[in-house]
Design a protein around this motif. Sequence first.
Motif, short mmCIF file in Angstrom:
data_model
loop_
_atom_site.label_atom_id
_atom_site.label_comp_id
_atom_site.label_asym_id
_atom_site.label_seq_id
_atom_site.Cartn_x
_atom_site.Cartn_y
_atom_site.Cartn_z
N VAL A 25 0.85 -1.11 0.00
CA VAL A 25 0.17 0.05 0.08
C VAL A 25 0.78 1.22 -0.07
CG1 VAL A 25 -1.63 1.43 1.30
CG2 VAL A 25 -1.73 -1.09 1.25
N GLY A 26 1.74 1.34 0.75
CA GLY A 26 3.14 2.26 0.70
C GLY A 26 3.47 2.67 -0.27
N VAL A 27 3.80 1.81 -1.11
CA VAL A 27 4.46 1.91 -2.39
C VAL A 27 3.77 2.38 -3.42
CG1 VAL A 27 5.43 0.55 -4.54
CG2 VAL A 27 6.22 0.03 -2.19
N ARG A 28 2.26 2.04 -3.37
CA ARG A 28 1.46 2.57 -4.33
C ARG A 28 1.21 4.05 -4.02
NH1 ARG A 28 -3.68 0.94 -4.12
NH2 ARG A 28 -3.60 -0.30 -2.21
N LEU A 29 0.82 4.36 -2.57
CA LEU A 29 0.78 5.78 -2.23
C LEU A 29 2.09 6.55 -2.70
CD1 LEU A 29 -0.75 7.89 -0.75
CD2 LEU A 29 0.27 7.12 1.38
N HIS B 169 3.85 6.18 -5.16
CA HIS B 169 4.03 6.38 -6.78
C HIS B 169 3.09 7.40 -7.08
CE1 HIS B 169 3.65 5.10 -10.82
NE2 HIS B 169 2.47 5.59 -10.94
N HIS B 170 2.04 7.44 -6.23
CA HIS B 170 1.01 8.47 -7.00
C HIS B 170 1.30 9.88 -6.06
CE1 HIS B 170 -1.67 5.97 -9.28
NE2 HIS B 170 -1.61 5.31 -8.28
N LEU B 171 1.62 9.86 -4.84
CA LEU B 171 1.69 11.20 -4.08
C LEU B 171 2.87 11.72 -4.54
CD1 LEU B 171 0.61 13.10 -2.29
CD2 LEU B 171 1.39 11.82 -0.32
N ARG C 8 -3.22 16.14 -11.07
CA ARG C 8 -4.62 15.98 -10.38
C ARG C 8 -5.12 14.44 -10.28
NH1 ARG C 8 -6.84 18.72 -7.17
NH2 ARG C 8 -6.39 20.57 -8.35
N ARG C 9 -4.77 13.71 -11.49
CA ARG C 9 -4.96 12.30 -11.39
C ARG C 9 -4.23 11.56 -10.35
NH1 ARG C 9 -2.98 7.55 -13.28
NH2 ARG C 9 -1.06 8.56 -14.25
N HIS C 10 -2.92 11.94 -10.04
CA HIS C 10 -2.31 11.35 -9.15
C HIS C 10 -2.77 11.55 -7.75
CE1 HIS C 10 0.85 9.16 -11.63
NE2 HIS C 10 1.15 10.10 -12.10
N GLU D 6 -5.87 9.41 -7.13
CA GLU D 6 -5.30 8.09 -6.62
C GLU D 6 -4.97 7.96 -5.28
OE1 GLU D 6 -6.20 5.24 -8.24
OE2 GLU D 6 -6.95 6.76 -9.54
N ALA D 7 -3.87 8.96 -4.79
CA ALA D 7 -3.39 9.10 -3.51
C ALA D 7 -4.41 9.33 -2.52
CB ALA D 7 -2.36 10.31 -3.45
#
Length: 271
Positions: free
Chosen positions: A138-142, A144-146, A206-208, A211-212
């Motif tokens: 989950v942290g890696v996905r966050l 990536h986007h943030l 904005r898209r990122h 997702e974040a």
Amino acid sequence: MTAPVAAKSSFYAGMRVLPKSERHAMYAIYAFARAVDDIADDLCGDVADRTRALDVWRADIAALYAGGDPGRAVELAGPVRRFGLSRTDFEAVIDGMAMDVASDMRWPDAATLDLYCDRVASAVGRLSVDVFGMEREVGVRLSHHLGRALQLTNILRDIDEDAAIGRVYLPREALEGAGIEIGNVAAVVGDPRLYAACRPVAAEARRHFVEAERILAARPRGHLIAPQLMAAAYAELLRRMESAGWTAPRARVRHNRIAFAWRLVRLRLRQ
């Protein structure tokens, strides 16, 4: 690098809410990122000198993980042991700074810009979420986007500051799509069509952010106030820039410190 991922004041405001060990770990990570960023942006030094300075950091990080003398990385030793921080992420940050040293970044293609954002911003995020105690996937996905959302927002905010040192981080595809001829930095950033080149970059940021925010809204395990605060504050910066546009002359958009402090209070009350 187009300004630190988080302005110093907002970074420290977000980190003060962490427990002591986590807070000190984040200060050490930020100090590392700031140090290598300063090397990349030291235009008084030539490419060879700055490359050697980054290589010293590479060697010190390697020594730290090998159990040797960590040199400049000594302040990272405790956080690395306590939170299991990844050597690969530290090296990725250095690799991102090396991209600036090798050649002043000017209108990179979209893939190169994304790689740069991953190294200078999302890699810092990956180190941070381990300190925050988030589950790694989950942290890696966050991160990536943030990380990308914050860095793209900084790029849009710092167009003139970056141009002053010969850099334009806006992607080649966006500039060419707006009909802007590439070649002269001052002409590019002064072109009245620049707003059209900035709009797709803002849309990507904005898209990122969306997702974040979706990840954070699910309330994953870990200390979430700091990423929540940064996401909200920088999304607001982006909104204000979109409203003002990017046609020269541009006024630098800054954080509203009162709103920032109130946002922090509200986030703490929700915990």
